[in-house]
Write an enzyme that holds these catalytic residues in place. Structure first.
Site, mmCIF file in Angstrom:
data_model
loop_
_atom_site.group_PDB
_atom_site.id
_atom_site.type_symbol
_atom_site.label_atom_id
_atom_site.label_comp_id
_atom_site.label_asym_id
_atom_site.label_seq_id
_atom_site.Cartn_x
_atom_site.Cartn_y
_atom_site.Cartn_z
ATOM 1 N N ASP A 79 -4.555 -12.571 4.037
ATOM 2 C CA ASP A 79 -5.856 -12.127 4.731
ATOM 3 C C ASP A 79 -7.104 -12.721 3.216
ATOM 4 O O ASP A 79 -8.245 -12.338 3.457
ATOM 5 C CB ASP A 79 -5.825 -10.606 4.331
ATOM 6 C CG ASP A 79 -5.016 -9.816 3.826
ATOM 7 O OD1 ASP A 79 -4.527 -10.649 2.873
ATOM 8 O OD2 ASP A 79 -4.979 -8.940 3.757
ATOM 9 N N HIS A 134 0.867 -1.322 -0.069
ATOM 10 C CA HIS A 134 0.082 0.223 -0.133
ATOM 11 C C HIS A 134 0.867 1.228 -0.060
ATOM 12 O O HIS A 134 0.395 2.304 -0.130
ATOM 13 C CB HIS A 134 -0.964 0.086 1.339
ATOM 14 C CG HIS A 134 -1.895 -1.200 1.248
ATOM 15 N ND1 HIS A 134 -2.909 -1.233 0.355
ATOM 16 C CD2 HIS A 134 -2.298 -2.077 1.838
ATOM 17 C CE1 HIS A 134 -3.651 -2.134 0.436
ATOM 18 N NE2 HIS A 134 -3.238 -2.783 1.570
ATOM 19 N N HIS A 147 -6.145 -7.446 -0.383
ATOM 20 C CA HIS A 147 -6.269 -6.223 -0.832
ATOM 21 C C HIS A 147 -5.442 -5.669 -1.968
ATOM 22 O O HIS A 147 -4.406 -6.095 -2.335
ATOM 23 C CB HIS A 147 -5.729 -5.047 0.170
ATOM 24 C CG HIS A 147 -6.426 -5.326 1.763
ATOM 25 N ND1 HIS A 147 -6.062 -6.164 2.628
ATOM 26 C CD2 HIS A 147 -7.558 -4.933 1.980
ATOM 27 C CE1 HIS A 147 -6.630 -6.188 3.718
ATOM 28 N NE2 HIS A 147 -7.879 -5.490 3.102
ATOM 29 N N ASP A 173 -2.350 -10.662 -2.342
ATOM 30 C CA ASP A 173 -2.865 -10.104 -0.771
ATOM 31 C C ASP A 173 -4.238 -10.058 -1.163
ATOM 32 O O ASP A 173 -4.913 -9.869 -2.388
ATOM 33 C CB ASP A 173 -2.240 -8.831 -0.784
ATOM 34 C CG ASP A 173 -2.562 -8.483 0.719
ATOM 35 O OD1 ASP A 173 -2.014 -8.938 1.526
ATOM 36 O OD2 ASP A 173 -3.727 -7.565 0.887
HETATM 37 ZN ZN LIG Z 1 -4.051 -7.146 2.714
#
Ligand SMILES: [Zn+2]
Length: 358
Positions: A299, A173, A211, A209
């Site tokens: 995740d 991120h 996200h 991931d």
């Molecule tokens: Zn994540």
């Protein structure tokens, strides 16, 4: 029959233990951080018990690989914000730094000059969210995570078929000038950039991931020599909300070198494998002449407290096997994954698939 875990180097450092943010603010509530030291120690314990793992310590790579991608203002803030806050009494030492004022667009009259305000108050000009606290050990941990990633890359470029970088804090991120989403420096992007600087003409990053890796996408948005392919929860419902849609495909020389696969809630391993097969085809067709960089998050696990996919522990053998099927050397970079009771077993399963015989 259980797939045996084949030997693999795992790079890890204890520096991350001092980055313990204690509190994040999610949905308007202060809660204990999901991104905590036990994530990595749980993986280390599970890998030790599974055997066939050779732990390695990181070597220092200096600031060059970081400054090659990240803005000097971001580095300055991350290095000094905590000590400044302690010096001015803005923290009593127990309370993490979380910005309360964010720079949204050029609202400051005359423009944002960047250095006239105290560093702790300026964090909101370089931070994505309220989930990424800074404490005394944060900067050193973020630096060590980069060295962990680059050391895994060294092992693979020296000939290992794969290496696993147990990076913490995670990285995908973090963009050129912004931290957030539990990330400070973009470990995977720094590895990819280093491969380019070392002579590769094409490098592929596969992000698994839960996200979207908004930081990695931003850093290579206009870079045709770095392919970024990501499978993730649809940003229509999931963090980071503002990037990761299927029609975001890069620009300029990077047009077509960003590819996103947003996935619905409840995605199971069959759905995931279908999207991953398409992603792998893109990776294969790109013709990289460097090892594959994988941003790996757990995740996506069914029991993850902040995810909503339906992937079970045993499914990671299959997912690792699909990556292995690419027939490439692989640098695995740890990103997210917050189910402490399963993250170790999930990592073992992925490596069984990545290193096993199929
Ligand atoms: Zn994540």
């Amino acid at each position: 029959m259980e797939t045996p875990l084949q030997p693999i180097a795992v790079v890890t450092s204890d520096a991350h233990l001092a980055h313990d943010g204690l509190t994040e603010i999610m949905g308007g509530r202060p809660i204990p951080c999901f991104e905590r030291p036990e994530r990595i120690t749980a993986i280390e314990s599970a890998l030790s018990a599974a055997g066939a793992v050779r732990f390695a310590h990181p070597t220092e790579h200096g600031m060059g690989p970081i400054t090659a991608l990240h803005d000097s203002q971001l580095l300055d803030l991350l290095e000094h914000a905590w000590t400044d806050a302690v010096a001015t009494g803005d923290t009593d030492g127990d309370r993490p730094l979380i910005p309360d004022t964010f720079l949204v667009g050029p609202y400051a009259a005359g423009g944002y000059a960047g250095t006239g305000t105290a560093r702790p108050a300026r964090l909101g000009a370089h931070c994505l969210d309220t989930a990424t606290p800074i404490v005394a050990g944060t900067y050193a941990a973020a630096l060590a995570a980069v060295d962990v990633a680059l050391t895994a890359a060294d092992l693979v470029t020296a000939g290992a078929p794969a290496a696993y970088a147990l990076c913490r804090p995670p990285g995908h991120h973090a963009s050129r000038e912004m931290y957030g989403g539990y990330c400070f420096f973009n470990n995977a992007a720094i590895v990819a950039e280093q491969l380019v600087r070392d002579g590769a003409s094409r490098v592929a990053i596969l992000d698994l991931d839960y996200h979207h890796g908004n930081g990695t996408q931003q850093l290579f948005w206009e870079r045709g020599e770095v392919l970024y392919v990501s499978l993730h929860a649809d940003p229509a419902r999931a963090f980071p909300y503002f990037s990761g849609h299927a029609d975001e495909m890069g620009a300029g020389p990077g047009a077509g070198a960003t590819r996103n696969f947003p996935l619905p809630a409840g995605t199971n391993v069959d759905d995931y494998a279908t999207a991953l097969a398409d992603a792998c085809e893109l990776v294969s067709g790109f013709g990289a002449d460097a090892p594959l960089v994988v941003s790996l998050g757990f995740d996506t696990y069914a029991g993850d407290p902040i995810g909503d996919f339906a992937i079970e522990t045993g499914d990671y053998v299959r997912i690792g096997g699909l990556v292995r099927g690419l027939g490439r050397q692989v640098i695995v970079i740890q990103e997210g994954g917050y189910a402490l009771d399963a993250i170790g077993a999930n990592a073992v399963a992925f490596l069984q698939g990545l290193t096993g015989r199929h």
